[in-house]
Enzyme design. Structure first.
Site, PDB file in Angstrom:
ATOM      1  CB  VAL A 120      -0.838  -0.403   1.130  1.00 22.80           C
ATOM      2  CG1 VAL A 120      -2.567  -1.392   0.971  1.00 22.80           C
ATOM      3  CG2 VAL A 120      -0.518   0.161   2.581  1.00 22.80           C
ATOM      4  CG  LEU A 169       5.611  -0.351  -9.790  1.00 19.99           C
ATOM      5  CD1 LEU A 169       4.130  -1.259 -10.999  1.00 19.99           C
ATOM      6  CD2 LEU A 169       6.039   0.724 -11.107  1.00 19.99           C
ATOM      7  CE  LYS A 170       5.147   0.470   0.103  1.00 24.42           C
ATOM      8  NZ  LYS A 170       4.114   2.097   0.645  1.00 24.42           N
ATOM      9  CB  VAL A 171      10.431  -0.549  -2.567  1.00 28.63           C
ATOM     10  CG1 VAL A 171      10.490  -1.776  -1.947  1.00 28.63           C
ATOM     11  CG2 VAL A 171      11.391  -1.257  -4.060  1.00 28.63           C
TER      12      VAL A 171
END
Length: 317
Positions: A120, A169-171
């Site tokens: 998230v 993509l989150k990191v």
């Protein structure tokens, strides 16, 4: 659908709360018995172990602080992986390593079950109202199965593609967030040092091309003095370290990324791993004997958007 939720920390607890608040059948598990009791009081069931939880639900959700923690609840002696069955789904919402996602996904698929990674983004205040963004990586069939659950926990749901893409993509987004935070810490301290009014400075950034989501959230708790964004130095170091690893392995000649990694490792050493991440500003305040504060800013962020049903975000092609 029966849902099992493991990990009731700063983010996980708020995501689980959205599910319970919206009438889902939820069983919870956490090492903190007091947290478990709190969610049971609001309508959840509890399980004595991850294995027991997995035996009684259709969907297992994990939201944990590290890859090691996720591995422990899945693969430990009382882990749920050993009893996963065809048709069951594990939804991993932790921010974790791409390679670990691929490894765990293969183990789940060997059991005939399905695996989705769904980290998230957007802050604890948006997780609390079900308005956070969710990146979902994994098979489209699994995505469609869990979409009704995702749209309860989040507002904007993006199917990113194959397993691993959501973690990457989150990191990346956490790396950008951290770059913005460090730049804001330098900018705010400089404005304070030259005598500018900090409330005016905040508004100048907000209405300008220098604005960002980070400014509208983390700058406020910096200027309040609480620096409480429900995120700590060690978690930042983990996330930006994961991004730096991806970049280095891809042969990208990154220059800012190693610098940001170093700054937060030094901050952990100087201020403690559990110090709130916006206190990176101490690196700039303390040599000058300054405290960068404004007036009327909140101690913690509260989402001012009403809770709404989420929806899938479809990329333009």
């Amino acid at each position: 659908m029966k849902i099992g939720f493991i990990g009731l920390g700063n983010v996980g607890g708020k995501l689980a709360g959205s599910l319970i608040r919206n009438g889902h059948d939820v069983t919870v598990r956490d090492l903190d018995d007091n947290l478990v009791a709190e969610y049971v009081a609001h309508g959840a069931k509890s399980a004595a172990s991850p294995k027991e939880l997995g035996e009684n639900v259709d969907l297992i959700v994990t939201c944990l602080p590290s890859p090691a923690a996720s591995s422990a609840v899945a693969e430990g002696a009382d882990g749920f992986l050993q009893i996963m069955r065809p048709g069951q789904v594990w939804l991993e919402m932790s921010t974790t390593d791409y390679s670990e996602i691929i490894r765990l996904g293969a183990l789940v698929e060997a059991r005939g079950a399905m695996f989705m990674e769904c980290p998230v983004s957007g802050g604890c205040h948006r997780a609390d109202t079900g308005n956070i963004a969710i990146f979902a990586g994994g098979p489209r069939a699994a995505f469609e199965f869990v979409l009704p659950v995702l749209t309860t926990m989040g507002r904007r749901i993006l199917h990113t593609g194959d397993l691993g893409t959501a973690s990457q993509l989150k990191v990346m987004t956490n790396y950008l967030c951290t770059v913005h935070l460090v730049a804001l810490a330098e900018a705010l301290t400089t404005c304070k040092a030259i005598g500018l009014d900090m409330n005016t400075t905040y508004e100048a950034i907000k209405i300008s091309s220098g604005n960002s989501f980070v400014h509208e959230t983390e700058s406020q708790v910096i200027l309040n003095g609480s620096r409480d964004i429900n995120f700590t130095m060690d978690l930042v170091s983990k996330d930006i370290g994961l991004f730096d690893k991806i970049a280095q392995e891809a042969g990208v000649p990154v220059e800012m990324s190693p610098l940001i990694v170093r700054l937060f490792k030094e901050a952990e050493a100087n201020y403690g791993s559990r110090e709130f991440s916006p206190n990176i500003i101490r690196r700039y305040e303390e040599p000058l004997g300054l405290k960068v504060l404004g007036t009327g800013f909140p101690a913690q962020m509260v989402d001012d958007e009403p809770e709404e049903r989420g929806y899938e975000v479809v990329p333009k092609r």
